[in-house]
Design a protein around this motif. Structure first.
Motif, PDB file in Angstrom:
ATOM      1  N   ARG A  41       0.048 -12.415  -5.519  1.00 22.49           N
ATOM      2  CA  ARG A  41      -0.602 -11.369  -6.315  1.00 22.49           C
ATOM      3  C   ARG A  41      -1.515 -10.528  -5.432  1.00 22.49           C
ATOM      4  O   ARG A  41      -2.085 -11.023  -4.461  1.00 22.49           O
ATOM      5  CB  ARG A  41      -1.408 -11.986  -7.450  1.00 22.49           C
ATOM      6  CG  ARG A  41      -0.548 -12.683  -8.467  1.00 22.49           C
ATOM      7  CD  ARG A  41      -1.398 -13.153  -9.651  1.00 22.49           C
ATOM      8  NE  ARG A  41      -0.589 -13.821 -10.626  1.00 22.49           N
ATOM      9  CZ  ARG A  41       0.097 -13.212 -11.601  1.00 22.49           C
ATOM     10  NH1 ARG A  41       0.046 -11.898 -11.691  1.00 22.49           N
ATOM     11  NH2 ARG A  41       0.815 -13.891 -12.450  1.00 22.49           N
ATOM     12  N   ALA A  42      -1.675  -9.272  -5.805  1.00 20.37           N
ATOM     13  CA  ALA A  42      -2.472  -8.323  -5.024  1.00 20.37           C
ATOM     14  C   ALA A  42      -3.901  -8.806  -4.810  1.00 20.37           C
ATOM     15  O   ALA A  42      -4.492  -8.577  -3.755  1.00 20.37           O
ATOM     16  CB  ALA A  42      -2.480  -6.963  -5.720  1.00 20.37           C
ATOM     17  N   THR A  47      -8.372  -8.586   2.976  1.00 20.67           N
ATOM     18  CA  THR A  47      -8.058  -7.430   3.806  1.00 20.67           C
ATOM     19  C   THR A  47      -9.163  -7.222   4.828  1.00 20.67           C
ATOM     20  O   THR A  47     -10.343  -7.280   4.484  1.00 20.67           O
ATOM     21  CB  THR A  47      -7.907  -6.176   2.927  1.00 20.67           C
ATOM     22  OG1 THR A  47      -6.993  -6.479   1.869  1.00 20.67           O
ATOM     23  CG2 THR A  47      -7.378  -5.008   3.710  1.00 20.67           C
ATOM     24  N   GLU A  64      -5.227   3.973  -3.840  1.00 18.98           N
ATOM     25  CA  GLU A  64      -5.450   4.374  -5.227  1.00 18.98           C
ATOM     26  C   GLU A  64      -6.817   3.897  -5.695  1.00 18.98           C
ATOM     27  O   GLU A  64      -7.000   2.705  -5.930  1.00 18.98           O
ATOM     28  CB  GLU A  64      -4.382   3.773  -6.136  1.00 18.98           C
ATOM     29  CG  GLU A  64      -2.982   4.251  -5.865  1.00 18.98           C
ATOM     30  CD  GLU A  64      -1.969   3.599  -6.773  1.00 18.98           C
ATOM     31  OE1 GLU A  64      -2.014   3.854  -8.001  1.00 18.98           O
ATOM     32  OE2 GLU A  64      -1.159   2.816  -6.263  1.00 18.98           O
ATOM     33  N   LEU A  71      -6.496  -0.023  -5.131  1.00 20.36           N
ATOM     34  CA  LEU A  71      -5.178  -0.636  -5.062  1.00 20.36           C
ATOM     35  C   LEU A  71      -4.473   0.013  -3.882  1.00 20.36           C
ATOM     36  O   LEU A  71      -4.242   1.223  -3.863  1.00 20.36           O
ATOM     37  CB  LEU A  71      -4.384  -0.404  -6.353  1.00 20.36           C
ATOM     38  CG  LEU A  71      -2.993  -1.019  -6.386  1.00 20.36           C
ATOM     39  CD1 LEU A  71      -3.069  -2.540  -6.258  1.00 20.36           C
ATOM     40  CD2 LEU A  71      -2.275  -0.626  -7.673  1.00 20.36           C
ATOM     41  N   LEU A  72      -4.183  -0.799  -2.872  1.00 22.28           N
ATOM     42  CA  LEU A  72      -3.544  -0.308  -1.658  1.00 22.28           C
ATOM     43  C   LEU A  72      -2.070  -0.688  -1.666  1.00 22.28           C
ATOM     44  O   LEU A  72      -1.715  -1.816  -2.009  1.00 22.28           O
ATOM     45  CB  LEU A  72      -4.198  -0.923  -0.421  1.00 22.28           C
ATOM     46  CG  LEU A  72      -5.710  -0.798  -0.293  1.00 22.28           C
ATOM     47  CD1 LEU A  72      -6.185  -1.500   0.980  1.00 22.28           C
ATOM     48  CD2 LEU A  72      -6.140   0.651  -0.306  1.00 22.28           C
ATOM     49  N   THR A  73      -1.223   0.239  -1.272  1.00 21.11           N
ATOM     50  CA  THR A  73       0.173  -0.078  -1.012  1.00 21.11           C
ATOM     51  C   THR A  73       0.286  -0.196   0.497  1.00 21.11           C
ATOM     52  O   THR A  73       0.006   0.754   1.230  1.00 21.11           O
ATOM     53  CB  THR A  73       1.117   1.014  -1.535  1.00 21.11           C
ATOM     54  OG1 THR A  73       0.908   1.169  -2.938  1.00 21.11           O
ATOM     55  CG2 THR A  73       2.574   0.654  -1.277  1.00 21.11           C
ATOM     56  N   GLN A  75       2.459  -1.565   4.060  1.00 24.43           N
ATOM     57  CA  GLN A  75       3.801  -1.742   4.599  1.00 24.43           C
ATOM     58  C   GLN A  75       3.757  -2.783   5.704  1.00 24.43           C
ATOM     59  O   GLN A  75       2.988  -2.666   6.667  1.00 24.43           O
ATOM     60  CB  GLN A  75       4.331  -0.431   5.153  1.00 24.43           C
ATOM     61  CG  GLN A  75       5.759  -0.529   5.646  1.00 24.43           C
ATOM     62  CD  GLN A  75       6.276   0.809   6.113  1.00 24.43           C
ATOM     63  OE1 GLN A  75       5.543   1.609   6.698  1.00 24.43           O
ATOM     64  NE2 GLN A  75       7.550   1.061   5.859  1.00 24.43           N
ATOM     65  N   ASN A  80       7.023  -3.413   1.248  1.00 25.89           N
ATOM     66  CA  ASN A  80       5.738  -2.984   0.721  1.00 25.89           C
ATOM     67  C   ASN A  80       5.074  -4.110  -0.060  1.00 25.89           C
ATOM     68  O   ASN A  80       5.762  -4.923  -0.688  1.00 25.89           O
ATOM     69  CB  ASN A  80       5.893  -1.772  -0.191  1.00 25.89           C
ATOM     70  CG  ASN A  80       6.347  -0.545   0.563  1.00 25.89           C
ATOM     71  OD1 ASN A  80       6.287  -0.488   1.791  1.00 25.89           O
ATOM     72  ND2 ASN A  80       6.819   0.448  -0.155  1.00 25.89           N
ATOM     73  N   LYS A  82       1.391  -4.735  -2.527  1.00 27.02           N
ATOM     74  CA  LYS A  82       0.174  -4.215  -3.155  1.00 27.02           C
ATOM     75  C   LYS A  82      -0.970  -5.180  -2.875  1.00 27.02           C
ATOM     76  O   LYS A  82      -0.810  -6.397  -2.942  1.00 27.02           O
ATOM     77  CB  LYS A  82       0.351  -4.079  -4.670  1.00 27.02           C
ATOM     78  CG  LYS A  82       1.452  -3.130  -5.085  1.00 27.02           C
ATOM     79  CD  LYS A  82       1.028  -1.706  -4.948  1.00 27.02           C
ATOM     80  CE  LYS A  82       2.092  -0.786  -5.544  1.00 27.02           C
ATOM     81  NZ  LYS A  82       1.701   0.589  -5.529  1.00 27.02           N
ATOM     82  N   VAL A  83      -2.151  -4.604  -2.592  1.00 30.18           N
ATOM     83  CA  VAL A  83      -3.343  -5.376  -2.281  1.00 30.18           C
ATOM     84  C   VAL A  83      -4.524  -4.704  -2.964  1.00 30.18           C
ATOM     85  O   VAL A  83      -4.610  -3.474  -2.973  1.00 30.18           O
ATOM     86  CB  VAL A  83      -3.583  -5.411  -0.752  1.00 30.18           C
ATOM     87  CG1 VAL A  83      -4.876  -6.113  -0.405  1.00 30.18           C
ATOM     88  CG2 VAL A  83      -2.411  -6.070  -0.041  1.00 30.18           C
ATOM     89  N   THR A  84      -5.432  -5.490  -3.525  1.00 30.10           N
ATOM     90  CA  THR A  84      -6.653  -4.914  -4.082  1.00 30.10           C
ATOM     91  C   THR A  84      -7.818  -5.208  -3.139  1.00 30.10           C
ATOM     92  O   THR A  84      -7.849  -6.247  -2.474  1.00 30.10           O
ATOM     93  CB  THR A  84      -6.978  -5.471  -5.479  1.00 30.10           C
ATOM     94  OG1 THR A  84      -7.134  -6.881  -5.409  1.00 30.10           O
ATOM     95  CG2 THR A  84      -5.906  -5.117  -6.478  1.00 30.10           C
TER      96      THR A  84
END
Length: 122
Positions: A41-42, A47, A64, A71-73, A75, A80, A82-84
C-alpha cells in the motif's frame, strides 16, 4: 503491485526490480528464477531524499497535493508505484527519491494465481 524475479545472493533471496534488489523472505528461496508479485500500500513505504541502506531509487512522475499529504507516482524501472508522503515533503517532478517498504506489510504473491506466497516480514 510490483513484479519482479526471485534471485539468490550470498545472504538469501532477493527480488530483482528494475535493475535493483529488495530482500525477500527465506521461504522464497525455492522460487529462484521465478516471477513474483509484491503487493504494498502507498502508505507503507518510507520516502527519502537521499540514498538509504535497503532503499531503492525511483523517479518522481507525478506529485499530487491532497491537503493532508502528497500522493506521488513513482517509477521503478518500467513499473509505477503510488506512495504517500507528508504534505511538506520536498518531492519534485522528475526528481529522484529512495523508497523503503515496511517489510512487515508486504504481500508476496504468485503472479499467475494471485495466491499469497508469504505475508509480512523478510
Amino acid at each position: 503491485f510490483l513484479n519482479g524475479v526471485v534471485e539468490q545472493n550470498g545472504s538469501g533471496p532477493t527480488v530483482h526490480l528494475g535493475g535493483q534488489h529488495l530482500p525477500a523472505p527465506a521461504s522464497l528461496t525455492s522460487m529462484v528464477g521465478q516471477p513474483v508479485t509484491i503487493g504494498i500500500r502507498a502508505e507503507n513505504v518510507q520516502t527519502f531524499t537521499a540514498p538509504q541502506n535497503g532503499a531503492i531509487s525511483a523517479k518522481v512522475l507525478v506529485v499530487e497535493p491532497l491537503g493532508s499529504h502528497l500522493l506521488l507516482t513513482m517509477q521503478i524501472g518500467d513499473q509505477n508505484l503510488k506512495v504517500t508522503t507528508p504534505s511538506d515533503f520536498p518531492a519534485v517532478m522528475d526528481g529522484q527519491l529512495w523508497l523503503q517498504p515496511d517489510y512487515a506489510k508486504l504481500r508476496w504473491l504468485d503472479p499467475e494465481s494471485g495466491v499469497a506466497l508469504q505475508l509480512g516480514s523478510v
